[in-house]
Design an enzyme around this catalytic site. Structure first.
Site, PDB file in Angstrom:
ATOM      1  N   GLY A   1       0.834  -1.189   0.000  1.00  0.00           N
ATOM      2  CA  GLY A   1       0.000   0.000   0.000  1.00  0.00           C
ATOM      3  C   GLY A   1       0.870   1.240   0.000  1.00  0.00           C
ATOM      4  O   GLY A   1       2.100   1.159   0.018  1.00  0.00           O
TER       5      GLY A   1
ATOM      6  N   GLY B   1       0.573   9.083   2.522  1.00  0.00           N
ATOM      7  CA  GLY B   1       1.098  10.430   2.368  1.00  0.00           C
ATOM      8  C   GLY B   1       2.600  10.519   2.454  1.00  0.00           C
ATOM      9  O   GLY B   1       3.194  11.462   1.958  1.00  0.00           O
TER      10      GLY B   1
ATOM     11  N   ASP C   1      -3.457  10.469  14.574  1.00  0.00           N
ATOM     12  CA  ASP C   1      -3.944   9.933  13.301  1.00  0.00           C
ATOM     13  C   ASP C   1      -4.460   8.511  13.480  1.00  0.00           C
ATOM     14  O   ASP C   1      -4.118   7.603  12.723  1.00  0.00           O
ATOM     15  CB  ASP C   1      -2.839   9.977  12.245  1.00  0.00           C
TER      16      ASP C   1
END
Length: 875
Positions: free
Chosen positions: A563, A566, A681
């Site tokens: 994957g 950012g 996050d």
């Protein structure tokens, strides 16, 4: 004023009204008033029905039937209870409830004095059943009702039952619910043998018997104990031993310890101040005062307990001491002469096992040369087994108290306590185990003198002036010689170690000039260049060469790509020893990459917890920066949760274990790690799952570390993912531990529903998943179950209460105001069913995904073992 159930009559009056009309109006008003007010007594011929009130003579308190009102100001039930409340306080504040566990389903309740002289509560809804009554005592077979029996409500809030010729036979002050009022004597009544106690409400709108109770322990030096649980009852918090701190100009304590009993009461210096002590539904004891200003009023607390981890009973175990003021270190330490009983657990910041004597022979503290070492300004230990000792001379009480303690081998410590009421100093000695000692800083508490042996005294000077110190001189000299040898040997080893490190560094440079790369895996114990400067890394962090990472990932083959986010791409790899790894390659085009890389490498190497992903090492070579993690077989939570095929494997037990595991990981970051860490996050794509579906939190690139009790900060650089970010962070840049709590609440809703946070958003519908759940919650509890993942349909009925508790916990986490959200310790207790859940307030659910986020980026949120998928916005 809230509705007491009084009947109201509206009468239209014309401009012209005759005498008969006026008389009729007067009679109607009198009837209306009579239905609402009933004097201050209840007697055999004068029962109290629902809709009427008994009001104390001065109007301070009212007795009647009520429906409880929650924190949101609304009544969540139609059930009726008999209770006492403040009559002059606009906000409904009930201080005593009779039938707390037997509510009346309608308004047919009636309380009266029966022919035996007892107060009884009945309802036509349950004919022949007494829902509540005063304690039945031995009565004459033929009680003469005409002799008089009545219950009177006093201005103190005390409901007293009188019987003719016998005086007072029962009072509500002897049977409190969750509140201690002024003048109420709380404790042990030796005459009746009764020990009064408080018991919390289940919630703000349910006065039923809750999970927490408060009692006075009369043994030793009396102290208050907060007990947790209804079946397995364990101490949860303990007050300091008597005497207690007083609040000048506000209220004062009165303490009685005599033949009648051991009881305390309090009173205000100013009669106009209204004060109560309440035990709330989540186990917090609060002295509160009614404060009214500019027409608005509310209850304000003086203090509350428990408040910190050190407030929890025996947090550091036997012979341990807790210090809430410690920064960057474990709050637990051992008392002088003791060491951790379980060093491994101690290193993991769990001090519940406590400490043991440093010497195997426990009798070593009762021999030649033993003495005392002083701990200043502490909350004295549990005094259940302490005793008060009379000494001869108050002027030398320190010396006399210490000598009498030394003369008894069972005496383990002593303290000199100031008895303000008696204006003298008293000697308190402990015999046996010392538990629940807490540092109180520099302005509060008492000095505790802990008994230690001669070896412990070696090198130290006892704080007990006047006691002989020559007996420890031999031990002191021996310790000094040992210390000298230790310094010499340590100095030699340090020099030798530096020489070895230098030789190893030269050898490494030589190898690099020959091979062009470092070995497969080297332990980082020195400084390595990052960016424009140098940074020292954690000693347990390993350094990987670029060639070894390239070989492990098959030259970063697209087939091994897991994957991207950012800050770069994540690849799967395998080391020569067979260990599978996940490699996060920092993007060279990322403007923030170096900062986040350094932050994550330093931070996660210091964090060790079963619910945090393990960082194996990093690679810094040819301007390339990479982090090497353990590989987790089931990859990220979102890749399972939002996949229609894979989500079937997540039954309720697995989902619940994932919720609890995540909560434990966040609690470790917020409270139990060496530094307070705010993740910033937290989302399902940053939760990785191992082969057994155990969750591990990842992606610490945006995390922030704080020292001590600092709970948050403000930033102009917002990093995170819309939908998961708390409103105060997304809009104002304010972040705190409560920001992570908000994100965790979103994750809970996603786990329960199997729906992404913003999946429900449409052009004409501003609500996301949070708003959808809230709208269902406002309707009723049955309706909110519609949000549960359809794959759990077969378990919904069986797990109804567990699922509902998790949904309510999630809504408490996503409340709009940060102060309203619980901390992670409370959240974990809620998930485990160990804490009563309050009613959630309005959540924040208006924030949607960023308008610049493309459909492709939205789809890529479903990561596969993705370590970072953070969206950065500069403000």
């Amino acid at each position: 004023m809230f509705n007491h159930g009084c009947q109201r009559i509206s009468v239209c009056v014309g401009r012209k009204m005759g005498f008969s009309s006026l008389f009729l109006l007067y009679i109607l008003i009198l009837l209306s008033l009579c239905s609402c007010y009933y004097g201050d007594t209840i007697s055999i011929n004068k029962p109290l029905k629902d809709g009427s009130l008994v009001i104390s003579k001065g109007g301070n308190f009212a007795l009647g039937f009520f429906s409880p009102v929650g924190d949101n100001g609304k009544s969540g039930t139609s059930s009726r209870y008999l209770g006492i409340w403040y009559n002059k306080v606009p906000k409904q504040t009930v201080v005593w409830v009779a039938n707390r566990d037997d509510p009346i389903k309608d308004s047919s309740g009636e309380v009266s004095v029966d022919n035996h002289g007892n107060l009884i509560l009945v309802s036509s809804h349950s004919p022949g059943v007494q829902l509540w009554s005063t304690k039945k005592e031995a009565m004459p077979m033929f009680f003469n009702a005409s002799a008089g029996a009545a219950a009177q409500l006093f201005d103190s809030g005390n409901l007293v039952l009188f019987r003719g010729g016998r005086g007072m036979v029962w009072q509500s002050f002897d049977h409190p619910t969750d509140t201690i009022l002024q003048g109420m004597k709380f404790g042990l009544n030796r005459t009746s043998g009764a020990l009064s106690s408080l018991t919390s409400w289940r919630s703000s709108d349910d006065p039923g018997t809750g999970d927490y109770s408060l009692k006075l322990d009369p043994r030793g030096s009396p102290q208050l104990f907060l007990i947790k649980g209804t079946t397995r009852r364990e101490p949860y918090w303990r007050s300091a031993p008597w005497p207690w701190k007083k609040y000048p100009h506000v209220y004062n304590y009165t303490f009685e310890n005599n033949e009648a009993g051991v009881m305390f009461s309090y009173h205000t210096y100013d009669p106009s101040i209204t004060i109560r002590i309440v035990l709330d539904g989540v186990g917090i004891l609060k002295p509160m005062a009614w404060h009214e200003r500019d027409g608005n009023g509310d209850w304000r607390e003086f203090w509350s307990a428990p408040k910190l981890r050190c407030d929890l009973y025996a947090h550091c175990g036997e012979y341990g001491s807790c210090d809430p003021l410690r920064v960057n270190t474990f709050e637990c330490s051992c008392l002088p002469g003791y060491e951790p009983k379980n060093p491994m657990e101690w290193s993991l910041r769990d001090g519940s096992d406590g400490c043991v004597s440093k010497r195997v022979n426990s009798s070593s503290t009762c021999g030649e040369g033993d003495g005392f070492l002083r701990l200043e300004h502490v909350k004295l230990p549990d005094s259940s087994h302490a005793i008060w000792v009379d000494v001869l001379l108050s002027s030398s009480i320190d010396l006399e108290c210490g000598k009498t303690c030394l003369s008894n081998c069972s005496c383990s410590a002593y303290a000199i306590v100031n008895a303000n009421e008696e204006k003298k100093r008293l000697c308190l000695q402990w015999h046996g185990v010392l538990v629940d000692t807490t540092n109180r800083g520099t302005t509060d508490g008492y000095d505790l003198y802990v008994r230690v042996d001669a070896v412990e005294l070696a090198g130290r000077s006892t704080d007990l002036d006047g006691l002989p110190k020559w007996r420890s001189m031999v031990a002191v000299m021996g310790a000094s010689v040992t210390a000298a040898w230790f310094v010499i040997v340590s100095f030699y080893l340090v020099l030798r170690r530096k020489r070895q490190v230098k030789d190893k560094a030269n050898s490494r440079r030589s190898d690099q000039s020959t091979d062009g790369s470092l070995g497969y895996r080297e332990r980082m114990g020195n400084e390595l260049p990052i960016g424009s400067g140098k940074r020292t890394y954690h000693q347990d962090l390993s350094f990987f060469s670029l060639s070894s990472i390239s070989a492990a990932t098959d030259d970063f083959s697209p087939a091994n790509k897991l994957g991207h986010g950012g800050f770069g791409i994540v690849y799967k790899g395998q080391l020569p020893d067979g260990q599978e790894i996940a490699v996060k390659v920092l993007s060279k085009n990322s403007g923030q990459g170096t900062e986040e890389f350094e932050n994550e490498a330093e931070l996660i190497a210091k964090l060790q917890h079963r619910n945090l992903v393990k960082l194996l090492g990093c690679c810094i070579e040819h301007h390339q920066q990479m982090l090497v993690y353990e590989y987790l077989a089931n990859r990220s939570l979102d890749s399972v949760l939002f996949d229609e095929t894979r989500k079937v494997s997540l039954d309720w037990n697995k989902r619940y274990n994932i919720m609890v595991g995540i909560a434990r990981g966040i609690l470790y970051l917020h409270q139990d790690s060496r530094l307070r860490v705010i993740h910033r996050d937290l989302k399902t794509s940053n939760i990785l799952l191992d082969a057994d579906m155990n969750p591990k939190i990842s992606d610490f690139g945006t995390a922030r570390m704080f020292k001590g009790d600092v709970l948050g900060d403000r930033t102009h650089r917002i990093v995170g993912t819309y939908g998961y970010m708390s409103p105060e962070y997304a809009v104002l840049g304010h972040f705190s531990t409560k920001s992570d709590v908000f994100s965790f609440g979103v994750v809970l809703l996603e786990i329960i529903s199997g729906i992404r946070i913003n999946a429900l958003c449409e052009e004409d519908e501003p609500q996301n998943l949070i708003g959808h759940v809230w709208e269902l919650w406002k309707v009723d509890m049955e309706r909110v179950m519609q949000v549960v993942d359809p794959s759990l349909e077969d378990e919904k009925e069986k797990r109804f209460e567990d699922i509902l508790r998790c949904i309510q916990t999630a809504l408490l986490c996503v409340q709009e105001k940060a102060d309203d959200r619980p901390d992670m310790l409370a959240v974990l207790l809620m998930l485990n069913g160990e804490r009563t859940l309050p009613s959630p307030k309005q959540p924040a659910f208006i924030f949607r995904e960023h308008p610049l986020m493309s459909k492709q980026e939205e789809e890529e949120q479903c990561s596969i073992n993705q370590v970072t998928i953070t969206m950065c916005l500069s403000r």
